[in-house]
Design a protein around this motif. Structure first.
Motif, PDB file in Angstrom:
ATOM      1  N   GLN A 237       0.821  -1.216   0.000  1.00 57.41           N
ATOM      2  CA  GLN A 237       0.000   0.000   0.000  1.00 57.41           C
ATOM      3  C   GLN A 237       0.855   1.266   0.000  1.00 57.41           C
ATOM      4  O   GLN A 237       0.542   2.236  -0.682  1.00 57.41           O
ATOM      5  CB  GLN A 237      -0.921  -0.041   1.235  1.00 57.41           C
ATOM      6  CG  GLN A 237      -2.154   0.855   1.116  1.00 57.41           C
ATOM      7  CD  GLN A 237      -1.875   2.252   1.628  1.00 57.41           C
ATOM      8  OE1 GLN A 237      -0.912   2.476   2.393  1.00 57.41           O
ATOM      9  NE2 GLN A 237      -2.703   3.204   1.189  1.00 57.41           N
ATOM     10  N   ALA A 241       0.672   4.196  -2.869  1.00 54.86           N
ATOM     11  CA  ALA A 241       0.129   5.530  -2.592  1.00 54.86           C
ATOM     12  C   ALA A 241       0.866   6.267  -1.499  1.00 54.86           C
ATOM     13  O   ALA A 241       0.425   7.332  -1.065  1.00 54.86           O
ATOM     14  CB  ALA A 241      -1.353   5.414  -2.217  1.00 54.86           C
ATOM     15  N   THR A 254       1.597   6.160  -7.426  1.00 50.04           N
ATOM     16  CA  THR A 254       0.604   7.140  -7.862  1.00 50.04           C
ATOM     17  C   THR A 254       1.286   8.418  -8.341  1.00 50.04           C
ATOM     18  O   THR A 254       0.934   8.998  -9.379  1.00 50.04           O
ATOM     19  CB  THR A 254      -0.365   7.462  -6.707  1.00 50.04           C
ATOM     20  OG1 THR A 254      -0.970   6.256  -6.270  1.00 50.04           O
ATOM     21  CG2 THR A 254      -1.435   8.443  -7.141  1.00 50.04           C
ATOM     22  N   THR A 286      -5.860   5.240 -12.088  1.00 47.86           N
ATOM     23  CA  THR A 286      -7.152   4.967 -11.453  1.00 47.86           C
ATOM     24  C   THR A 286      -7.165   3.561 -10.850  1.00 47.86           C
ATOM     25  O   THR A 286      -7.638   3.337  -9.728  1.00 47.86           O
ATOM     26  CB  THR A 286      -8.291   5.106 -12.480  1.00 47.86           C
ATOM     27  OG1 THR A 286      -8.273   6.422 -13.022  1.00 47.86           O
ATOM     28  CG2 THR A 286      -9.629   4.833 -11.839  1.00 47.86           C
ATOM     29  N   THR A 289      -5.058   3.437  -7.721  1.00 43.13           N
ATOM     30  CA  THR A 289      -5.780   4.073  -6.621  1.00 43.13           C
ATOM     31  C   THR A 289      -6.812   3.107  -6.018  1.00 43.13           C
ATOM     32  O   THR A 289      -6.959   3.012  -4.790  1.00 43.13           O
ATOM     33  CB  THR A 289      -6.475   5.353  -7.111  1.00 43.13           C
ATOM     34  OG1 THR A 289      -5.490   6.244  -7.653  1.00 43.13           O
ATOM     35  CG2 THR A 289      -7.222   6.035  -5.978  1.00 43.13           C
ATOM     36  N   ASP A 290      -7.532   2.382  -6.886  1.00 42.09           N
ATOM     37  CA  ASP A 290      -8.535   1.419  -6.402  1.00 42.09           C
ATOM     38  C   ASP A 290      -7.870   0.308  -5.584  1.00 42.09           C
ATOM     39  O   ASP A 290      -8.362  -0.070  -4.513  1.00 42.09           O
ATOM     40  CB  ASP A 290      -9.298   0.814  -7.580  1.00 42.09           C
ATOM     41  CG  ASP A 290     -10.212   1.824  -8.267  1.00 42.09           C
ATOM     42  OD1 ASP A 290     -10.486   2.869  -7.652  1.00 42.09           O
ATOM     43  OD2 ASP A 290     -10.633   1.560  -9.430  1.00 42.09           O
ATOM     44  N   SER A 292      -5.046   0.421  -4.011  1.00 40.35           N
ATOM     45  CA  SER A 292      -4.562   1.001  -2.769  1.00 40.35           C
ATOM     46  C   SER A 292      -5.675   1.110  -1.735  1.00 40.35           C
ATOM     47  O   SER A 292      -5.496   0.809  -0.554  1.00 40.35           O
ATOM     48  CB  SER A 292      -3.948   2.374  -3.040  1.00 40.35           C
ATOM     49  OG  SER A 292      -3.532   2.989  -1.835  1.00 40.35           O
ATOM     50  N   ALA A 293      -6.865   1.519  -2.211  1.00 45.69           N
ATOM     51  CA  ALA A 293      -8.006   1.641  -1.293  1.00 45.69           C
ATOM     52  C   ALA A 293      -8.424   0.272  -0.754  1.00 45.69           C
ATOM     53  O   ALA A 293      -8.756   0.125   0.436  1.00 45.69           O
ATOM     54  CB  ALA A 293      -9.168   2.315  -2.012  1.00 45.69           C
ATOM     55  N   GLU A 294      -8.397  -0.726  -1.599  1.00 48.02           N
ATOM     56  CA  GLU A 294      -8.771  -2.064  -1.152  1.00 48.02           C
ATOM     57  C   GLU A 294      -7.751  -2.606  -0.164  1.00 48.02           C
ATOM     58  O   GLU A 294      -8.099  -3.326   0.783  1.00 48.02           O
ATOM     59  CB  GLU A 294      -8.909  -2.991  -2.366  1.00 48.02           C
ATOM     60  CG  GLU A 294     -10.110  -2.667  -3.238  1.00 48.02           C
ATOM     61  CD  GLU A 294     -10.233  -3.608  -4.436  1.00 48.02           C
ATOM     62  OE1 GLU A 294      -9.628  -4.689  -4.379  1.00 48.02           O
ATOM     63  OE2 GLU A 294     -10.925  -3.244  -5.393  1.00 48.02           O
ATOM     64  N   SER A 296      -6.077  -0.824   1.934  1.00 48.20           N
ATOM     65  CA  SER A 296      -6.381  -0.141   3.193  1.00 48.20           C
ATOM     66  C   SER A 296      -7.535  -0.814   3.920  1.00 48.20           C
ATOM     67  O   SER A 296      -7.501  -1.017   5.149  1.00 48.20           O
ATOM     68  CB  SER A 296      -6.707   1.342   2.932  1.00 48.20           C
ATOM     69  OG  SER A 296      -5.591   2.020   2.366  1.00 48.20           O
ATOM     70  N   ALA A 297      -8.585  -1.160   3.144  1.00 46.75           N
ATOM     71  CA  ALA A 297      -9.731  -1.845   3.748  1.00 46.75           C
ATOM     72  C   ALA A 297      -9.318  -3.217   4.277  1.00 46.75           C
ATOM     73  O   ALA A 297      -9.774  -3.650   5.348  1.00 46.75           O
ATOM     74  CB  ALA A 297     -10.852  -1.986   2.711  1.00 46.75           C
TER      75      ALA A 297
END
Length: 585
Positions: A237, A241, A254, A286, A289-290, A292-294, A296-297
């Motif tokens: 991660q 990002a 990113t 894009t 970014t997706d 990276s968000a996953e 984090s979750a």
């Protein structure tokens, strides 16, 4: 109709083709010439049992081929069945059939250009061809066949009623047998039910869920390796990002993608190709970014919980205890439980269920008795019509004083069948009802009414059989009828009348007749002669069409064994003239 029949390597027939026509086709020849092989070939072509002993040693296989052309409902039914099986009619609407039998007994069938099971030939044969020979006469003497003949004559409404009776009888016997089995094996059933309940109780306490063992395995691995998974996810991660712990001088993915995109966009005015690449870099940014968000979750849900891990271990142990006893996996255990619940209902021997089955059995017994009574009444009505029509035909077959009676009698109770009261009479009940059918012949006025097997001579039985077939022909049936020496034991005027009836039958059906009687052969629309050739080392037979003078000589041979006798030929020509006159509409 059957337009053509080719036979190769069967018995005395080496290779011959029979060109057939609509109307009446007659096959004659000397005794032993091979007429029987023609009928045998027809039997093979339509699914009959193969006899390897009839196959010629050279070429080592027998082949029977035929071209069938059908019309109307028979064509629709047959062609639809063949199409479903992968075959198809020829472009001209005809259907090609073939059967091969080797000397080793192996058999193959082809229909509509495709290899098919031999049973498919039999299905087509049932729709298209009916073969009648002396063996069929013997079969007609059996009460079961006589009842079947009457049911066939009675028509579609009777057949529908008979189907309803068979269905009700099957349901009734199923209930009666189930009830008897529950009472007879109550102890064994209760023992089996106790074992099933123990298993169901154990499974119910654990309450396994579909796919739970696989889900727990994955969760256990995640909990066992939580720290390693967290380290990997955090590093990934940060690389994508960045983050609070990332070194300031290390750019993340990113940032690098953004810089690359802006650099290319600045030069896109000079070269549009760089603009297209810049757009693709934007898509990549894009996606990064997706992801990276996953990640984090994922990190938010990752928890090294020793208590949860212990619970997972205990749950997996409980599931393994079930899979050791009942199935290979949890889904199999759940399926076993479903089967056990179904089986428990089958094993039920409670008084309430037995009383319910008893009531249902009585209800169905009443329904069976009612339908059996209606079937019996329908048979009695059909018996009168059937007897009258056959009697009329016998009058035209030189049996003017003979009468046919069809007796519909209650089947005696006390045999292997169960018994029911039908119309106030205790009778033995089977799927076809509670009747026995017997064809009886009154040969002349004053003669006793006797069953066919006792009251008919060979010649009379042949004529009765033909009369029955003429009656059946009036109510439909296969479009092609084959008669193999059904005129055996007949001569004189009776033979002429048989020829007339066959010719009349040929107005609505294709008729193939194997005969030794010139009086019958004279009525043919096409006359084929089977001739034996003994000139070589091996005896063979072939078939040829005879017309005009040749035909008269063949009839003369049949009349007196003298094909060149002027008197015999004159008699034959007279027969032909009479037959031609009779055949005119």
């Amino acid at each position: 109709m059957l337009e053509e029949l080719r036979i190769t390597g069967l018995g005395v027939i080496e290779d011959t083709t029979l060109p057939l026509t609509g109307g009446m086709n007659v096959i004659t020849g000397e005794t032993g010439a091979g007429k029987t092989m023609v009928v045998t070939g027809l039997g093979l072509l339509f699914g009959g049992r193969a006899d390897a002993g009839r196959v010629r040693a050279q070429p080592g296989r027998a082949v029977v081929e035929g071209r069938l052309r059908l019309q109307g409902r028979v064509a629709d039914a047959v062609y639809a069945r063949i199409t479903d099986a992968g075959g198809e009619p020829d472009e001209d609407g005809s259907l090609l059939l073939s059967r091969t039998v080797t000397v080793e007994g192996r058999s193959r069938a082809h229909l509509g250009g495709r290899s098919m099971p031999v049973s498919m030939l039999g299905e087509v044969g049932e729709q298209a061809v009916a073969v009648h020979g002396q063996s069929d006469q013997l079969r007609l003497l059996r009460p079961v066949e006589q009842r079947a003949a009457l049911d066939r004559f009675a028509g579609p409404a009777h057949e529908k009623l008979l189907d309803a009776l068979r269905e009700a009888y099957t349901g009734w016997r199923r209930i009666v047998d189930d009830l008897a089995d529950r009472r007879r094996n109550a102890r064994e059933r209760n023992q089996e039910a106790d074992l099933l309940r123990l298993g169901l109780d154990e499974i119910t306490r654990v309450d396994p869920q579909p796919g739970e063992d696989d889900e727990l395995k994955i969760e256990a691995q995640r909990l066992e390796h939580a720290e390693g998974l967290r380290t990997a996810a955090q590093l990934a991660q940060q690389c994508l990002a960045g983050g609070a712990e990332a070194a300031d001088e290390t750019p993340d993915a990113t940032t690098l993608l953004g810089t690359s995109r802006r650099t290319l966009e600045a030069q896109s005015g000079t070269d549009p190709a760089l603009g297209e690449l810049a757009a693709r870099l934007e898509e990549a940014a894009t996606l990064v970014t997706d992801v990276s968000a996953e990640l984090s979750a994922y990190l938010a849900t990752l928890d090294a919980d020793p208590a949860r891990l212990q619970h997972v271990y205990e749950r997996r142990a409980a599931l393994r205890a079930l899979t050791r006893k009942y199935a290979d996996d949890v889904d199999g255990v759940i399926a076993w439980a479903e089967r056990a619940r179904t089986r428990l209902s089958d094993l039920d021997t409670s008084d309430d269920l037995l009383d319910e089955l008893e009531r249902e059995g009585q209800r169905l017994a009443g329904e069976v008795a009612d339908l059996a009574g209606r079937v019996s009444a329908s048979r009695q009505e059909a018996a009168v019509r059937f007897a009258d029509q056959v009697t009329v035909e016998l009058a035209g077959l030189a049996m003017p004083h003979a009468r046919i009676e069809v007796a519909v009698l209650p089947r005696p109770a006390g045999r292997s069948e169960p018994a029911l009261s039908v119309n106030g009479v205790e009778v033995g009940i089977a799927p076809d009802g509670g009747d026995e059918v017997e064809l009886r012949l009154l040969a002349h006025p004053g003669a006793p009414s006797l069953p066919l097997q006792r009251g008919a001579s060979g010649g009379e039985l042949s004529r009765v059989m033909l009369a029955i077939e003429v009656v059946f022909a009036g109510s439909g049936g296969p479009p092609t009828l084959v008669f193999d020496e059904v005129d055996a034991g007949v001569g004189g005027q009776a033979a002429v009348e048989i020829g007339r009836r066959l010719a009349r039958l040929a107005r609505s059906h294709q008729v193939l007749v194997v005969t030794h009687l010139p009086q019958v052969a004279a009525f043919a629309d096409r006359h084929l002669v089977v001739a034996k050739d003994t000139g070589g080392a091996v005896t063979t037979s072939g078939v040829r069409v005879v017309e005009d003078t040749e035909r008269a000589r063949e009839l003369a041979r049949m009349l007196a064994g003298l094909p060149d006798s002027d008197l015999g030929i004159a008699h034959a020509e007279e027969l032909l003239a009479v037959a031609a006159k009779e055949r005119r509409p």
